[in-house]
Design an enzyme around this catalytic site. Structure first.
Site, PDB file in Angstrom:
ATOM      1  N   ASP A  50      10.049  -7.104   9.076  1.00 51.52           N
ATOM      2  CA  ASP A  50       9.758  -6.222   7.943  1.00 51.52           C
ATOM      3  C   ASP A  50       9.505  -4.788   8.414  1.00 51.52           C
ATOM      4  OD1 ASP A  50       7.434  -7.723   8.987  1.00 51.52           O
ATOM      5  OD2 ASP A  50       6.268  -6.383   7.728  1.00 51.52           O
ATOM      6  N   GLY A  90      -4.675  -1.559  -0.690  1.00 53.15           N
ATOM      7  CA  GLY A  90      -3.599  -0.615  -0.990  1.00 53.15           C
ATOM      8  C   GLY A  90      -3.809   0.772  -0.411  1.00 53.15           C
ATOM      9  N   ARG A  99      14.633  -2.827   4.841  1.00 55.95           N
ATOM     10  CA  ARG A  99      14.302  -3.477   6.114  1.00 55.95           C
ATOM     11  C   ARG A  99      15.127  -4.743   6.292  1.00 55.95           C
ATOM     12  NH1 ARG A  99       8.597  -1.711   6.144  1.00 55.95           N
ATOM     13  NH2 ARG A  99       8.498  -0.192   4.460  1.00 55.95           N
ATOM     14  N   LYS A 121       2.350   6.604   1.141  1.00 59.46           N
ATOM     15  CA  LYS A 121       1.783   5.452   1.851  1.00 59.46           C
ATOM     16  C   LYS A 121       0.264   5.568   1.812  1.00 59.46           C
ATOM     17  CE  LYS A 121       2.142   3.127   6.359  1.00 59.46           C
ATOM     18  NZ  LYS A 121       2.818   3.150   7.668  1.00 59.46           N
ATOM     19  N   ARG A 141       0.842  -1.208   0.000  1.00 61.52           N
ATOM     20  CA  ARG A 141       0.000   0.000   0.000  1.00 61.52           C
ATOM     21  C   ARG A 141       0.873   1.253   0.000  1.00 61.52           C
ATOM     22  NH1 ARG A 141      -1.196   0.515   6.430  1.00 61.52           N
ATOM     23  NH2 ARG A 141       0.408  -0.953   6.932  1.00 61.52           N
TER      24      ARG A 141
HETATM   25  P1  AMP Z   1       2.286  -3.839   8.349  1.00 62.76           P
HETATM   26  O1  AMP Z   1       1.962  -4.919   9.352  1.00 62.76           O
HETATM   27  O2  AMP Z   1       1.347  -2.698   8.429  1.00 62.76           O
HETATM   28  O3  AMP Z   1       3.712  -3.429   8.432  1.00 62.76           O
HETATM   29  O4  AMP Z   1       2.045  -4.476   6.921  1.00 62.76           O
HETATM   30  C1  AMP Z   1       2.414  -5.788   6.613  1.00 62.76           C
HETATM   31  C2  AMP Z   1       2.239  -6.082   5.144  1.00 62.76           C
HETATM   32  O5  AMP Z   1       0.887  -5.941   4.751  1.00 62.76           O
HETATM   33  C3  AMP Z   1       3.023  -5.171   4.227  1.00 62.76           C
HETATM   34  O6  AMP Z   1       3.459  -5.963   3.142  1.00 62.76           O
HETATM   35  C4  AMP Z   1       2.004  -4.164   3.786  1.00 62.76           C
HETATM   36  O7  AMP Z   1       2.329  -3.568   2.560  1.00 62.76           O
HETATM   37  C5  AMP Z   1       0.761  -5.015   3.675  1.00 62.76           C
HETATM   38  N1  AMP Z   1      -0.472  -4.221   3.835  1.00 62.76           N
HETATM   39  C6  AMP Z   1      -0.920  -3.663   4.967  1.00 62.76           C
HETATM   40  N2  AMP Z   1      -2.071  -3.003   4.749  1.00 62.76           N
HETATM   41  C7  AMP Z   1      -2.375  -3.152   3.445  1.00 62.76           C
HETATM   42  C8  AMP Z   1      -3.453  -2.705   2.609  1.00 62.76           C
HETATM   43  N3  AMP Z   1      -4.453  -1.967   3.071  1.00 62.76           N
HETATM   44  N4  AMP Z   1      -3.405  -3.056   1.314  1.00 62.76           N
HETATM   45  C9  AMP Z   1      -2.417  -3.800   0.814  1.00 62.76           C
HETATM   46  N5  AMP Z   1      -1.380  -4.265   1.545  1.00 62.76           N
HETATM   47  C10 AMP Z   1      -1.350  -3.945   2.861  1.00 62.76           C
HETATM   48 MG    MG Z   2       5.262  -2.759   7.675  1.00 64.25          MG
END
Ligand code: AMP
Ligand code: MG
Length: 465
Positions: free
Chosen positions: A243, A121, A178, A108, A88
């Site tokens: 990550d 996204g 990362r 973002k 996203r």
């Molecule tokens: P995070 O836990 O927020 O660091 O995200 C973990 C993974 O989920 C990363 O690969 C993000 O890009 C993906 N992600 C989180 N929210 C979304 C969303 N709304 N749409 C697409 N991918 C997402």
């Molecule tokens: Mg993340």
């Protein structure tokens, strides 16, 4: 306007997917960080103009940008996921600040990418404003962090159990590389890519490092400092997955993060952290665990396996003494004792605070105002400790320079978000202004220093999606 120099886009194609941000219907600027714009050599007036806002919303791709979604993997709550990636976000490109520093400019919440899996996204207003406030406070406190250049409302609806207004954050970082970026190539046994990534990171962040082992040493040292800085502010990241750990040492991916009000070392806020894996007191151990994953990725580049494993292990083990020293220095400063503070004195104080659930920020700051005692119900216990502390002749100036008057308190962030949902940005703006002057006492900001009333306490924060 932007003078891009996109070093990441010049890396092999397996590092990313070229992808454009998805345009939004009615972009509207919510916040622009003029100080940061100046630091980056960007024209704030232009960024605020319709053309500028169009870029910040992802509707226009500026000349020289090469938008891409970075590939990465990661351990999420201990479980390995071989492919995550920017689902996203898109990196517009890199710019050089007038002082020669390179920065990523990332949008973002900019729409789907090949890494979105089932996600939309997008981001909604709440997490965007939260990240803006918290990351800018961290920057004001001198904590290594990504930063927020702007927040834009998209005019579109995002569904998160309910309909919410969408938003895009313009994030600025030393890089978005990362631990999970290394893991992405390590799990694929792609040594050439690992070597290219290592060379890139060394050139970009640690030019003095002359080997993968020296890079590991440098990242271990950077993280020890960053985590100690979090601890000294009562900060809980909430999702310290590999990550979400930047190799630059910057704090990254503010999701369900929060600062403690009442002190207790096992405090957890994140609604998704059911086991308390990322509780406040666990953060240093988790950092070591993450760094061990990083080390594992670098071992194939470190020559003969036996000695490489030994050297990498030793490097990761150096986190503990570095962190302990940084922790003691910071908590010593918080108590006004520079140089060789007495660890026992700090620990006794924290134990006392935990037992009585003293407010973390007010208690330390209260040492200079003489109000710390009020934070304790058992005053006698505080007095006994304070007598030993006073005997060391604490430096009140140091206390005042170290302990902020205010932090981004959860209930204030929630109030600012709730108001923004009704189109009232005044609380957000006020908070945003007060938080970047964290040592400044002003009567009109007194309420922002107060601990939450029982009814105002926020027990959970939700993931930043
Ligand atoms: P995070 O836990 O927020 O660091 O995200 C973990 C993974 O989920 C990363 O690969 C993000 O890009 C993906 N992600 C989180 N929210 C979304 C969303 N709304 N749409 C697409 N991918 C997402
Ligand atoms: Mg993340």
């Amino acid at each position: 306007m932007f003078q891009f120099d996109n070093s990441y886009a010049r890396l092999p194609r397996s590092f990313y997917a070229a992808v454009m941000p998805t345009p939004v219907s009615r972009p509207r600027l919510l916040a622009l960080n003029r100080d940061l714009a100046a630091r980056l050599g960007l024209d704030a007036g232009w960024l605020e103009s319709p053309e500028g806002v169009s870029v910040l919303a992802g509707n226009t791709v500026p000349q020289g940008a090469e938008p891409l979604a970075q590939a990465y993997a990661g351990h999420q709550f201990g479980g390995f996921v071989p492919q995550l990636g920017d689902g996203r976000a898109v990196l517009l490109g890199e710019i050089m600040a007038p002082d020669g520093t390179r920065f990523d400019i990332q949008l973002k919440g900019s729409g789907q990418t090949p890494f979105s899996r089932r996600g939309d996204g997008r981001a909604w207003l709440g997490p965007v404003l939260r990240e803006y406030l918290v990351s800018e406070f961290m920057a004001a406190m001198g904590v290594p962090t990504t930063r927020a250049l702007a927040a834009v409302a998209t005019g579109e609806t995002v569904w998160r159990e309910t309909a919410l207004p969408g938003a895009v954050l313009t994030r600025v970082a030393a890089s978005h590389i990362r631990v999970g970026t290394f893991q992405y190539f390590a799990v694929r046994d792609d040594r050439a890519a690992l070597q290219a990534l290592t060379d890139h990171v060394i050139a970009r962040h640690y030019p003095q490092a002359d080997s993968p082992l020296a890079l590991l040493d440098a990242v271990v040292a950077a993280q020890a400092e960053t985590i100690a800085a979090w601890m000294a502010l009562g900060f809980i990241h909430g999702v310290m997955n590999t990550d979400n750990m930047a190799v630059s040492g910057e704090t990254i991916d503010y999701g369900p993060c929060a600062f403690m009000d009442a002190y207790h070392p096992q405090t957890v806020f994140s609604s998704i952290d059911r086991q308390g894996r990322y509780a406040w007191a666990n953060q240093p151990q988790i950092a070591v665990w993450n760094l061990a994953q990083f080390a594992t990725c670098l071992i194939p580049l470190m020559g003969e396996e036996g000695p490489a494993v030994e050297a990498a292990t030793e490097s990761v083990h150096r986190f503990a003494p570095l962190y302990q020293a940084a922790w003691l220095r910071r908590f010593g400063d918080k108590l006004g004792i520079e140089g060789a503070p007495n660890r026992q004195l700090v620990e006794r104080f924290l134990t006392l605070m935990a037992r009585q659930r003293a407010d973390f920020t007010r208690t330390f700051r209260g040492l200079v105002d003489g109000t710390a005692r009020d934070e304790f119900t058992d005053r006698a216990a505080f007095d006994a400790w304070a007598a030993d502390w006073q005997a060391l002749r604490p430096d009140l100036g140091l206390i005042a320079r170290t302990n902020p008057v205010r932090i981004p308190r959860n209930h204030r962030i929630e109030q600012a978000i709730a108001a923004a949902l009704t189109d009232d940005l005044a609380p957000f703006r006020r908070l945003s202004q007060a938080l970047v002057q964290p040592f400044e006492t002003r009567p009109e900001w007194d309420d922002l220093s107060a601990a939450p009333l029982p009814a105002e306490i926020v027990h959970h924060t939700f993931c930043g999606t």
